[in-house]
Design an enzyme around this catalytic site. Structure first.
Site, PDB file in Angstrom:
ATOM      1  N   GLU A  76       0.826  -1.212   0.000  1.00  0.00           N
ATOM      2  CA  GLU A  76       0.000   0.000   0.000  1.00  0.00           C
ATOM      3  C   GLU A  76       0.862   1.265   0.000  1.00  0.00           C
ATOM      4  OE1 GLU A  76      -3.048   0.328  -0.600  1.00  0.00           O
ATOM      5  OE2 GLU A  76      -3.637  -1.776  -0.527  1.00  0.00           O
ATOM      6  N   THR A 101       1.676   5.629  -7.382  1.00  0.00           N
ATOM      7  CA  THR A 101       2.505   4.789  -8.258  1.00  0.00           C
ATOM      8  C   THR A 101       1.612   3.820  -9.033  1.00  0.00           C
ATOM      9  OG1 THR A 101       4.278   4.881  -6.633  1.00  0.00           O
ATOM     10  CG2 THR A 101       4.422   3.118  -8.251  1.00  0.00           C
ATOM     11  N   LEU A 138      11.109   5.795  -7.371  1.00  0.00           N
ATOM     12  CA  LEU A 138       9.685   5.827  -7.019  1.00  0.00           C
ATOM     13  C   LEU A 138       9.210   7.232  -6.639  1.00  0.00           C
ATOM     14  CD1 LEU A 138       8.544   2.797  -4.807  1.00  0.00           C
ATOM     15  CD2 LEU A 138       7.610   3.574  -6.962  1.00  0.00           C
ATOM     16  N   GLY A 139      10.160   8.086  -6.254  1.00  0.00           N
ATOM     17  CA  GLY A 139       9.786   9.452  -5.864  1.00  0.00           C
ATOM     18  C   GLY A 139       9.130   9.491  -4.493  1.00  0.00           C
ATOM     19  N   TYR A 140       8.754  10.698  -4.095  1.00  0.00           N
ATOM     20  CA  TYR A 140       8.115  10.904  -2.779  1.00  0.00           C
ATOM     21  C   TYR A 140       8.882  10.136  -1.691  1.00  0.00           C
ATOM     22  CZ  TYR A 140       4.282  12.547  -5.689  1.00  0.00           C
ATOM     23  OH  TYR A 140       3.534  13.204  -6.614  1.00  0.00           O
ATOM     24  N   TYR A 179      -7.201   6.032   4.055  1.00  0.00           N
ATOM     25  CA  TYR A 179      -7.337   4.968   3.059  1.00  0.00           C
ATOM     26  C   TYR A 179      -6.428   3.782   3.420  1.00  0.00           C
ATOM     27  CZ  TYR A 179      -6.001   2.028  -0.663  1.00  0.00           C
ATOM     28  OH  TYR A 179      -5.690   0.894  -1.351  1.00  0.00           O
ATOM     29  N   ASP A 233      -9.929   4.967  -2.067  1.00  0.00           N
ATOM     30  CA  ASP A 233      -8.829   5.641  -2.748  1.00  0.00           C
ATOM     31  C   ASP A 233      -9.391   6.409  -3.947  1.00  0.00           C
ATOM     32  OD1 ASP A 233      -9.416   3.718  -4.618  1.00  0.00           O
ATOM     33  OD2 ASP A 233      -7.363   2.964  -4.828  1.00  0.00           O
TER      34      ASP A 233
END
Ligand code: SF4
Length: 362
Positions: free
Chosen positions: A40, A46, A83-85, A123, A141
């Protein structure tokens, strides 16, 4: 939400579809809270295909919570690369360490406790609680927001408290006493594969006959992503054009709507939609401009007052402008319309508000 919405039927159709069409994804094959949580977090912002690669890398390198909690942050960030963030990766490690030290390495099974952990919002908490522990929490979501907004034709902005309240109540009623985990997976899957953002595949949708926005022809206008006032104002000027064929035969022009818009497939008069209400003095010139009719081809004989009509997501301002076609041949603008005697209009499927007008004035 409609009081008589058939919850049981919706649930059954959805689950039947899900069992036949779901994608095989590894986090769906496990009941381990650790792997469900990991998937998750990776899947936030993504795509599934990309997330899958990272999920495989992480579960190989850190097969359980203990191994992740003991990891060096640099290594976790390195594996997260692409993946970023990156705050997600840092929170991943923080949560692994908290669960390891405060919860004896076992993920808490309660929604409210999960919510306290870094990187876990409503979520994700609902997803973990339902997938790993069978808790009765709807997981809402972006895919599910879109699906619910269309099923129920919800006009509220999708991030507003009012929208979330309705969507959460709807989800809670649907899972009550049923398989919450399967339901949550199924709504997300239907949103991801069928009820897609720009072109929902309504013809393939198992719940098409229950979908209110599809019935109204407004599914692509939803969800409402705007903040604030959700109601769109529209100004519909209907031209009721009379053509006198001979002494006894008078006809008006109608057509069947085909656009993906309100009132799809219903009949209407020639329509000129404007961005604002028309001043009476401008009506003739606007008709000429929009239709290509020449001044000597028609005469305005009657104007109705503006009449408001509320749809769930739009406020329509309708005006009926009666004109008489004074030339012998049918003008080009009207050549693709059907000609019907005013008395016969009652037999055609018009939107209710037009039908009322016809009954009262034609
Ligand atoms: Fe989405 Fe279309 Fe199905 Fe409605 S009918 S839920 S808009 S795919």
């Amino acid at each position: 939400m409609e009081k008589d919405f058939p919850l049981e039927l919706f649930y059954n159709k959805l689950i039947d579809w899900y069992i036949k069409h779901k994608r095989d994804l590894p986090w769906r094959e496990t009941g381990e809270a650790y792997k469900i949580w990991l998937s998750e977090i990776i899947l936030q912002q993504t795509r599934v295909q990309q997330g899958l690669q990272y999920y495989n890398v992480f579960t190989r390198r850190f097969p359980d919570l203990k191994s992740l909690a003991a990891a060096d942050e640099k290594e976790v960030l390195l594996l997260w690369e692409g993946l970023g963030y990156y705050s997600r990766a840092r929170n991943l490690l923080k949560t692994a360490r908290i669960v390891s030290s405060h919860y004896k390495g076992q993920f808490p099974d309660q929604y409210d406790v999960l919510l306290q952990l870094p990187g876990i919002g409503p979520y994700t908490a609902a997803a973990i609680a339902s997938f790993a522990f069978g808790a009765q929490h709807p997981a809402i979501d972006g895919n599910v927001k879109r699906l619910f907004s269309r099923i129920l034709a919800l006009e509220e902005p999708q991030d507003s408290p009012a929208f979330m309240k309705t969507a959460t109540n709807f989800g809670a009623q649907l899972i009550s006493g049923r398989d919450a985990a399967m339901f949550n997976q199924a709504t997300m899957e239907l949103g991801a594969l069928v009820c897609t953002p720009k072109k929902p595949s309504c013809t393939l949708c198992p719940v098409q006959d229950l979908c209110l926005s599809h019935k109204m022809g407004i599914e692509t206008l939803l969800p409402n992503k705007k903040q604030g006032n959700a109601v769109q104002k529209r100004y519909l000027n209907y031209i009721v054009a009379f053509h006198q064929r001979n002494e006894h035969q008078q006809k008006v022009f109608i057509r069947q709507r085909s656009e993906r818009d309100i009132w799809a497939h219903l009949f209407e008069f020639p329509l000129i939609e404007t961005k604002a209400p028309l001043a009476e003095a401008d009506i003739e010139s606007v008709i000429r401009k929009e239709s290509g009719l020449h001044a000597d081809e028609f005469r305005i004989i009657q104007l109705s007052p503006i009449q408001k009509h509320r749809l769930s997501h739009q406020l329509l301002h309708l005006r009926f402008i009666h004109i008489i076609i004074v030339c012998h041949d049918i003008p080009k603008w009207l050549s693709t319309y059907e000609q019907q005697a005013p008395m016969q209009l009652i037999e055609f499927a018009f939107p209710v508000v037009l039908k009322k007008y016809i009954k009262a004035h034609l």
